[in-house]
Motif scaffolding. Structure first.
Motif: not given
Length: 241
Positions: A189-203
């Motif tokens: 399905g497409d209810t939730l989309q996920c992508q890997r992103i580069s770290k930008n600052g501290e989370i």
């Protein structure tokens, strides 16, 4: 890397959090308090079996059984960063003290113990796999689920869990939010989309495991949320409009 999916149902277990309403309240709090309270007992696991399980495995099996009573799934995936570390710690201590090793401790110290217990107690011979990928274990379990769904499975159950951490490892592992288990039913399905992103600052990961970071974001009202990964990347989740 991008993918999408639907979540059909979920279940979670932790000390002091006994039902879905409690979890939703926990997820919506601005701060996250460490788990505390009594260890919940399971009405689904036979007493003799429960007594032989580690707390982490018992939570994982309990969450999985709750969903299997409501859903027919084609496969299950168990993810855990530490697995049966509680048992392994006791085995290492016995070796260090030159004591006899318990056969039960030894036979149930493997990483797929919880997965085996689920199939035995549910009497369900569905395909099950167990995996660990450090702090990224939950997200890698989702990628495993993607391959199963792409291969023809219509519903996959993912169980993410961790148990108590031996004091030997207390300095290197934050155990405030252990033990816990969460289980979700996944479908295409497409209810939730996920992508890997580069770290930008501290989370700030709030000392939560990936599974609990995801559950907190999923149960919140936010359209998007971040699940921490490693020193270079994070996983960004977005709800479809």
């Amino acid at each position: 890397m991008k993918f999408s999916l639907d979540i059909l149902d979920w279940q979670a277990v932790a000390p002091g959090i006994n039902n879905c309403a409690d979890w939703i309240q926990w997820a919506q709090c601005s701060g996250v308090d460490a788990f505390s309270g009594e260890i919940p007992k399971s009405a689904q696991i036979p007493m003799m079996a429960a007594r032989r399980m580690s707390i982490g495995s018992r939570f994982a099996v309990d969450a999985g059984l709750s969903l299997l009573t409501k859903h027919q799934v084609d496969a299950a995936i168990f993810t855990s960063r530490h697995g049966e570390l509680e048992r392994t710690g006791r085995i290492l201590h016995a070796l260090a003290e030159d004591d006899a090793i318990s056969p039960t401790e030894f036979s149930m110290s493997v990483h797929n113990t919880a997965a085996g217990w689920l199939t035995i107690i549910s009497k369900n011979t569905l395909p099950v796999t167990s995996l660990a990928a450090g702090t990224d274990s939950f997200q890698q379990g989702l990628l495993e689920a993607q391959s199963m769904l792409a291969s023809g499975a219509s519903r996959v159950m993912l169980v993410d869990f961790d148990g108590e951490i031996p004091s030997l490892y207390a300095e290197s592992v934050n155990s405030e939010f252990l033990p816990y288990a969460m289980a979700i039913i996944l479908a295409d399905g497409d209810t939730l989309q996920c992508q890997r992103i580069s770290k930008n600052g501290e989370i700030d990961p709030l000392a939560l495991s990936q599974g609990l970071q995801f559950l907190r974001g999923y149960l919140s009202s936010s359209r998007s949320f971040i699940v921490s990964a490693d020193s270079r990347h994070h996983w960004q989740w977005t709800r479809a409009l």
